[in-house]
Design a protein around this motif. Structure first.
Motif, PDB file in Angstrom:
ATOM      1  N   SER A 116       0.828  -1.200   0.000  1.00 27.33           N
ATOM      2  CA  SER A 116       0.000   0.000   0.000  1.00 27.33           C
ATOM      3  C   SER A 116       0.866   1.256   0.000  1.00 27.33           C
ATOM      4  CB  SER A 116      -0.920   0.011   1.224  1.00 27.33           C
ATOM      5  OG  SER A 116      -1.847  -1.060   1.175  1.00 27.33           O
ATOM      6  N   THR A 144      -3.336   0.139  -3.486  1.00 35.15           N
ATOM      7  CA  THR A 144      -2.813  -1.152  -3.045  1.00 35.15           C
ATOM      8  C   THR A 144      -2.360  -1.894  -4.292  1.00 35.15           C
ATOM      9  OG1 THR A 144      -4.324  -1.228  -1.155  1.00 35.15           O
ATOM     10  CG2 THR A 144      -3.298  -3.294  -1.831  1.00 35.15           C
ATOM     11  N   GLU A 155      -5.327  -1.349  -6.869  1.00 37.33           N
ATOM     12  CA  GLU A 155      -6.633  -0.872  -6.415  1.00 37.33           C
ATOM     13  C   GLU A 155      -6.488   0.567  -5.938  1.00 37.33           C
ATOM     14  OE1 GLU A 155     -10.099  -1.753  -3.068  1.00 37.33           O
ATOM     15  OE2 GLU A 155      -8.455  -3.178  -3.345  1.00 37.33           O
ATOM     16  N   GLY A 157      -7.949   3.067  -3.863  1.00 37.93           N
ATOM     17  CA  GLY A 157      -8.940   3.154  -2.795  1.00 37.93           C
ATOM     18  C   GLY A 157      -9.541   4.532  -2.658  1.00 37.93           C
ATOM     19  N   SER A 158      -8.733   5.558  -2.920  1.00 39.35           N
ATOM     20  CA  SER A 158      -9.213   6.929  -2.830  1.00 39.35           C
ATOM     21  C   SER A 158      -8.277   7.849  -3.593  1.00 39.35           C
ATOM     22  CB  SER A 158      -9.291   7.382  -1.358  1.00 39.35           C
ATOM     23  OG  SER A 158      -8.002   7.343  -0.751  1.00 39.35           O
ATOM     24  N   ARG A 193     -10.681   8.467  -8.533  1.00 43.62           N
ATOM     25  CA  ARG A 193     -11.805   7.762  -7.901  1.00 43.62           C
ATOM     26  C   ARG A 193     -13.001   8.700  -7.795  1.00 43.62           C
ATOM     27  NH1 ARG A 193     -12.272   3.066  -4.499  1.00 43.62           N
ATOM     28  NH2 ARG A 193     -14.511   2.778  -4.273  1.00 43.62           N
TER      29      ARG A 193
END
Length: 331
Positions: A116, A144, A155, A157-158, A193
């Motif tokens: 991460s 991540t 990924e 995430g934000s 995102r």
């Protein structure tokens, strides 16, 4: 020979050449043979990956996990050499070659762990992945990463991230943001995102975008195009790439954006928030360039150009209100 087997053979050959060329003395015949071997694009790519992994091993030498994995891989390589030496000395790496192979195996195993990376408010960070791809993280963002032999998965995430993907047809590079997946091979693109989806902007190459919340819905982008999967009716559109990705250089470029949108963008990079309470100007299109985090400069420009006043609240916010007076200063 399958694609995976061929890739494995090239990796072993690349490890062997890397070890050979990094010895104190290298024979001229080896240099010539290596040059011929490297002329094949797939071989050159495998060698570049070995160099990247070796550099990664050096930067991670203090990591307890990578140390343990490398030591275990080295032990397995030594054991394998002892077992197979009676059968074929020509194809089993020895000495420096075994060391390189062990470290490469160790780094490969380590890079398969999900890792991460994140940034704080107003921070920008560049991350170089083990495969040589580069990710630039925008303010308040988190990704991540998991790299395996058959897939490179990220990924978001934000926040927002700009990807410069190292080409590898055997391992697609997939960025997931909520229900949205962006698949690339070797390309440069931006992903932001947005709720359960994303805004995707392509700078170079080609990407395929899909949305798991929509039935059989997908889009292929060409350079200069963008898709926002959370729109009521998502559609590919042409955009100004320089403006859309200006944040990667620490700048915010507005080209026809509304003042309301511009305020929202400025607020992403600072703890000092601008509160727009000026309906008369909120929908006006604005053009200009500002440094990320330069709230004072942005507010001063609005006060200079439009009939508004700016007031600082006890909590540190800057409230912009409609007013007949012009050129009012921030208090």
């Amino acid at each position: 020979m399958t694609a995976n087997t061929d890739l494995d053979v090239r990796r072993r050959q690349a490890a062997s050449w890397f070890a050979t060329l990094n010895q104190k003395r290298v024979a001229a015949s080896d240099v010539t043979a290596f040059s011929q071997w490297r002329r094949i694009p797939e071989n050159a790519e495998a060698y570049a990956r070995i160099e990247t992994m070796w550099e990664a091993a050096g930067s991670l030498k203090g990591d307890a996990d990578i140390a343990a994995l490398t030591e275990g891989a080295r032990a397995r390589a030594d054991a394998s050499r002892k077992v197979h030496s009676r059968f074929s000395k020509a194809v089993i790496p020895t000495g420096a070659v075994a060391a390189v192979a062990a470290v490469v195996i160790g780094v490969t195993m380590w890079s398969a762990r999900p890792l991460s990376y994140e940034t704080g408010l107003g921070e920008r960070r560049v991350v170089v992945l083990a495969d040589g791809s580069k990710v630039t993280l925008d303010t308040d963002s988190r990704i991540t990463v998991k790299l395996t032999s058959g897939r490179r998965a990220v990924e978001l995430g934000s926040g927002q991230a700009f990807f410069e993907v190292r080409g590898d047809r055997a391992r697609p590079f997939i960025v997931s943001a909520g229900d949205t997946d962006v698949t690339a091979v070797g390309t440069r693109f931006d992903v932001r995102r947005s709720g359960d989806g994303a805004q995707v902007t392509l700078v170079e190459g080609k990407v395929d975008v899909s949305d798991r919340s929509a039935v059989s819905q997908g889009w292929s982008l060409a350079p200069g195009q963008q898709i926002v999967t959370t729109s009521p009716r998502p559609a590919v559109r042409a955009v100004d790439v320089a403006s859309e990705t200006s944040w990667t250089t620490g700048r915010l470029i507005f080209a026809g954006d509304t003042i309301e949108t511009a305020v929202g963008e400025v607020n992403r990079y600072s703890r000092t928030k601008v509160v727009l309470q000026a309906p008369a100007i909120s929908r006006i299109a604005v053009s200009g360039a500002f440094n990320t985090g330069d709230v004072e400069g942005f507010v001063s420009a609005l006060v200079e150009l439009y009939p508004v006043v700016a007031e600082r609240t006890p909590t540190g916010q800057i409230v912009i209100r409609d007013a007949p007076a012009k050129n009012a200063a921030v208090r």
